[in-house]
Design an enzyme around this catalytic site. Structure first.
Site, PDB file in Angstrom:
ATOM      1  CG  ASN A   1     -12.150  -0.505   4.023  1.00  0.00           C
ATOM      2  OD1 ASN A   1     -12.463  -0.804   5.428  1.00  0.00           O
ATOM      3  ND2 ASN A   1     -10.944   0.082   3.972  1.00  0.00           N
TER       4      ASN A   1
ATOM      5  CG  HIS B   1      -8.645  -3.178  -2.431  1.00  0.00           C
ATOM      6  ND1 HIS B   1      -9.439  -2.374  -3.074  1.00  0.00           N
ATOM      7  CD2 HIS B   1      -8.186  -2.324  -1.268  1.00  0.00           C
ATOM      8  CE1 HIS B   1      -9.791  -1.202  -2.378  1.00  0.00           C
ATOM      9  NE2 HIS B   1      -9.056  -1.198  -1.177  1.00  0.00           N
TER      10      HIS B   1
ATOM     11  CG  HIS C   1      -6.969  -2.771   3.199  1.00  0.00           C
ATOM     12  ND1 HIS C   1      -5.800  -1.672   2.758  1.00  0.00           N
ATOM     13  CD2 HIS C   1      -7.988  -2.463   2.593  1.00  0.00           C
ATOM     14  CE1 HIS C   1      -6.626  -0.729   2.212  1.00  0.00           C
ATOM     15  NE2 HIS C   1      -8.075  -1.322   2.221  1.00  0.00           N
TER      16      HIS C   1
ATOM     17  N   GLY D   1     -15.173   3.859   4.212  1.00  0.00           N
ATOM     18  CA  GLY D   1     -13.987   4.355   3.870  1.00  0.00           C
ATOM     19  C   GLY D   1     -13.508   3.973   2.666  1.00  0.00           C
ATOM     20  CD  GLN D   2     -14.836   0.012  -1.827  1.00  0.00           C
ATOM     21  OE1 GLN D   2     -15.984  -0.264  -1.287  1.00  0.00           O
ATOM     22  NE2 GLN D   2     -14.242  -0.666  -2.847  1.00  0.00           N
TER      23      GLN D   2
ATOM     24  CG  ASP E   1      -2.021   0.917   0.971  1.00  0.00           C
ATOM     25  OD1 ASP E   1      -3.112   0.476   0.858  1.00  0.00           O
ATOM     26  OD2 ASP E   1      -1.980   2.100   1.070  1.00  0.00           O
ATOM     27  CB  ILE E   2       0.759   4.332  -2.197  1.00  0.00           C
ATOM     28  CG1 ILE E   2       1.798   5.252  -2.923  1.00  0.00           C
ATOM     29  CG2 ILE E   2      -0.359   5.099  -1.742  1.00  0.00           C
ATOM     30  CD1 ILE E   2       1.483   5.611  -3.921  1.00  0.00           C
TER      31      ILE E   2
HETATM   32  P1  AMP Z   1      -9.953   1.548   0.201  1.00  0.00           P
HETATM   33  O1  AMP Z   1      -9.978   2.795   1.180  1.00  0.00           O
HETATM   34  O2  AMP Z   1      -9.903   0.319   1.114  1.00  0.00           O
HETATM   35  O3  AMP Z   1     -10.373   1.568  -1.083  1.00  0.00           O
HETATM   36  O4  AMP Z   1      -8.198   1.171  -0.046  1.00  0.00           O
HETATM   37  C1  AMP Z   1      -7.355   1.803  -1.122  1.00  0.00           C
HETATM   38  C2  AMP Z   1      -6.102   1.745  -0.904  1.00  0.00           C
HETATM   39  O5  AMP Z   1      -5.228   1.850  -1.883  1.00  0.00           O
HETATM   40  C3  AMP Z   1      -5.543   2.847   0.053  1.00  0.00           C
HETATM   41  O6  AMP Z   1      -5.064   2.242   1.288  1.00  0.00           O
HETATM   42  C4  AMP Z   1      -4.426   3.454  -0.495  1.00  0.00           C
HETATM   43  O7  AMP Z   1      -3.491   4.069   0.229  1.00  0.00           O
HETATM   44  C5  AMP Z   1      -4.053   2.591  -1.714  1.00  0.00           C
HETATM   45  N1  AMP Z   1      -3.335   3.249  -2.938  1.00  0.00           N
HETATM   46  C6  AMP Z   1      -4.049   3.815  -3.696  1.00  0.00           C
HETATM   47  N2  AMP Z   1      -3.372   4.298  -4.582  1.00  0.00           N
HETATM   48  C7  AMP Z   1      -2.145   3.353  -4.569  1.00  0.00           C
HETATM   49  C8  AMP Z   1      -1.158   2.962  -5.501  1.00  0.00           C
HETATM   50  N3  AMP Z   1      -0.812   3.696  -6.905  1.00  0.00           N
HETATM   51  N4  AMP Z   1      -0.227   2.062  -4.966  1.00  0.00           N
HETATM   52  C9  AMP Z   1      -0.520   1.509  -3.745  1.00  0.00           C
HETATM   53  N5  AMP Z   1      -1.428   1.595  -2.874  1.00  0.00           N
HETATM   54  C10 AMP Z   1      -2.246   2.476  -3.523  1.00  0.00           C
END
Ligand code: AMP
Ligand code: ZN
Length: 113
Positions: free
Chosen positions: A86, A99, A101, A92-93, A30-31
């Site tokens: 999520n 995906h 986590h 908070g999606q 995760d970024i």
């Molecule tokens: P969610 O809030 O459950 O939809 O999770 C989306 C997740 O994707 C968040 O934790 C972000 O930090 C992560 N995210 C968004 N863009 C990227 C990216 N380019 N590379 C890796 N993780 C990302």
């Protein structure tokens, strides 16, 4: 899927390190990590929400969860991990490509579930 960050990662348009990959999903970091180790398991097929999956597609999810348990030690998660999915605004999606986590690398005492 157009305008989907995870589809762009899967297509290679956004570069990312793949910690695992097979025919059904990839694992990236995760970024914005929310734990010492924070990975994302991303299905190669674009599903927006669990509620959109057909019976056969649900099989992907079971497969991915089981595969995660097999690769967890190689991801540094031999001590345990937490899986979070999520769904929707209240959760908070932010990325509407389903995906999982994968959180760990520490005691997961926030919040206590
Ligand atoms: P969610 O809030 O459950 O939809 O999770 C989306 C997740 O994707 C968040 O934790 C972000 O930090 C992560 N995210 C968004 N863009 C990227 C990216 N380019 N590379 C890796 N993780 C990302
Ligand atoms: Zn997508």
């Amino acid at each position: 899927m157009k305008d989907c960050v995870f589809c762009s990662i899967l297509e290679g348009a956004i570069p990312s390190e793949r910690f695992y990959e097979d025919e059904r999903f990839i694992v990236i970091k995760d970024i914005e990590p929310k734990a010492n180790l924070h990975y994302l398991a991303i299905p190669k097929k674009h599903y927006k929400l669990l509620s959109e999956m057909t019976a056969s597609e649900r099989d992907d999810l079971g497969y991915i969860m089981s595969a995660i348990s097999q690769i967890a030690p190689k991801l540094g998660l031999g001590g345990g991990y937490r899986l979070v999915i999520n769904q929707g605004d209240d959760a908070g999606q932010t990325v509407f490509h389903l995906h999982i986590h994968i959180l760990g690398g520490q005691k997961m005492d926030f919040p206590r579930l």
